[in-house]
Design a protein around this motif. Structure first.
Motif, PDB file in Angstrom:
ATOM      1  N   THR A 210       0.696  -1.204   0.188  1.00  0.00           N
ATOM      2  CA  THR A 210      -0.140   0.085   0.034  1.00  0.00           C
ATOM      3  C   THR A 210       0.879   1.427  -0.044  1.00  0.00           C
ATOM      4  O   THR A 210       1.670   1.418   0.906  1.00  0.00           O
ATOM      5  CB  THR A 210      -1.055   0.115   1.284  1.00  0.00           C
ATOM      6  OG1 THR A 210       0.020  -0.366   2.425  1.00  0.00           O
ATOM      7  CG2 THR A 210      -2.007  -0.916   1.178  1.00  0.00           C
TER       8      THR A 210
ATOM      9  N   ALA B 136       1.409   5.183  -0.273  1.00  0.00           N
ATOM     10  CA  ALA B 136       0.693   6.550   0.234  1.00  0.00           C
ATOM     11  C   ALA B 136       1.179   7.488  -0.755  1.00  0.00           C
ATOM     12  O   ALA B 136       2.436   7.511  -1.184  1.00  0.00           O
ATOM     13  CB  ALA B 136       1.292   7.085   1.562  1.00  0.00           C
TER      14      ALA B 136
ATOM     15  N   THR C 243       4.342  12.948   9.587  1.00  0.00           N
ATOM     16  CA  THR C 243       4.759  11.674   9.065  1.00  0.00           C
ATOM     17  C   THR C 243       5.967  11.664   8.309  1.00  0.00           C
ATOM     18  O   THR C 243       6.898  10.894   8.393  1.00  0.00           O
ATOM     19  CB  THR C 243       3.683  11.059   8.047  1.00  0.00           C
ATOM     20  OG1 THR C 243       2.432  10.978   9.034  1.00  0.00           O
ATOM     21  CG2 THR C 243       3.748   9.720   7.951  1.00  0.00           C
TER      22      THR C 243
ATOM     23  N   SER D  93       4.618   4.211   3.635  1.00  0.00           N
ATOM     24  CA  SER D  93       3.575   5.186   4.032  1.00  0.00           C
ATOM     25  C   SER D  93       4.025   6.548   4.294  1.00  0.00           C
ATOM     26  O   SER D  93       3.005   7.449   4.195  1.00  0.00           O
ATOM     27  CB  SER D  93       3.363   4.717   5.468  1.00  0.00           C
ATOM     28  OG  SER D  93       3.284   3.256   5.670  1.00  0.00           O
TER      29      SER D  93
END
Lengths: 110, 110
Positions: A12, A14, A23, A71
DNA sequence: CACACTGTACGACGAGGATCGAACACATGG
DNA sequence: CCATGTGTTCGATCCTCGTCGTACAGTGTG
């Protein structure tokens, strides 16, 4: 019918544009992760598999760090047979955080 | 004779040139600390005392954050009576980490 | 002096994250 | 098919760090 492999489902990514500064900075504030990014910056895209990095941690921990970088929108990964190839998302990340990656990667020490 | 006050003895500033990238990034990777830096960047030097910041933490925690920023070479502090005034060390920090502060402070969100 | 105000020091607590070993999933080559 | 190599997942552990309350140290003012 798609037929994405079960392996690829764990991938996955981002979108750097939707990543928070928090982040991004947390991802960059780890020496192992920065070493991965520097390594990627020094080689062509899609030429480095996860196992080819010389890291001072076990493969379990390394896998964790790659997930964090994904991520944070800092890297992109693609499966090539049994290996997972990496690419630094320089342009996309720069668009979201202008100057940040350069400031970190161009620094001499660390 | 010196006669530095006992108060001032607790004021140990780090030279930005000797701060590691690791320390710098750790200091920047906290939202409370970034809010302090943004506040300082928006006002003239030596105009903001520690207590004048609107922070979502107690004064004990705030004091801790100011100490971290000092240790990272990001701010300078000076005692003015009972108050402790602050200054963003923009030029010195920029010299040590070109582009880093701008990349963090100029970001819209966070 | 007594009091209010500003900021630090100290000890404690809790959450989060880096780390590891072991087990598992998938791909590939004999 | 079996063995090997690559990478993820899971649970556990450890430790750092952000947070707070309280106590304390200076400063200034009545």
């Amino acid at each position: 019918m798609a037929a994405e492999s079960a392996r690829a489902r764990t991938l996955t990514h981002a979108d750097p544009a939707r990543v928070s500064l928090q982040t991004a900075l947390e991802a960059l504030a780890d020496p192992v992760r920065r070493s991965i990014l520097r390594d990627l910056a020094a080689h062509d895209d899609w030429t480095r598999a996860c196992g080819t990095f010389d890291l001072p941690v076990t493969k379990a921990t390394a896998s964790h760090h790659f997930a964090v970088l994904r991520s944070a929108g800092l890297i992109e990964q693609r499966d090539e047979g049994a290996r997972r190839l990496n690419r630094l998302r320089r342009a996309e990340f720069d668009a979201a955080f202008p100057g940040l990656l350069a400031a970190v990667l161009d620094h001499a020490e660390d």
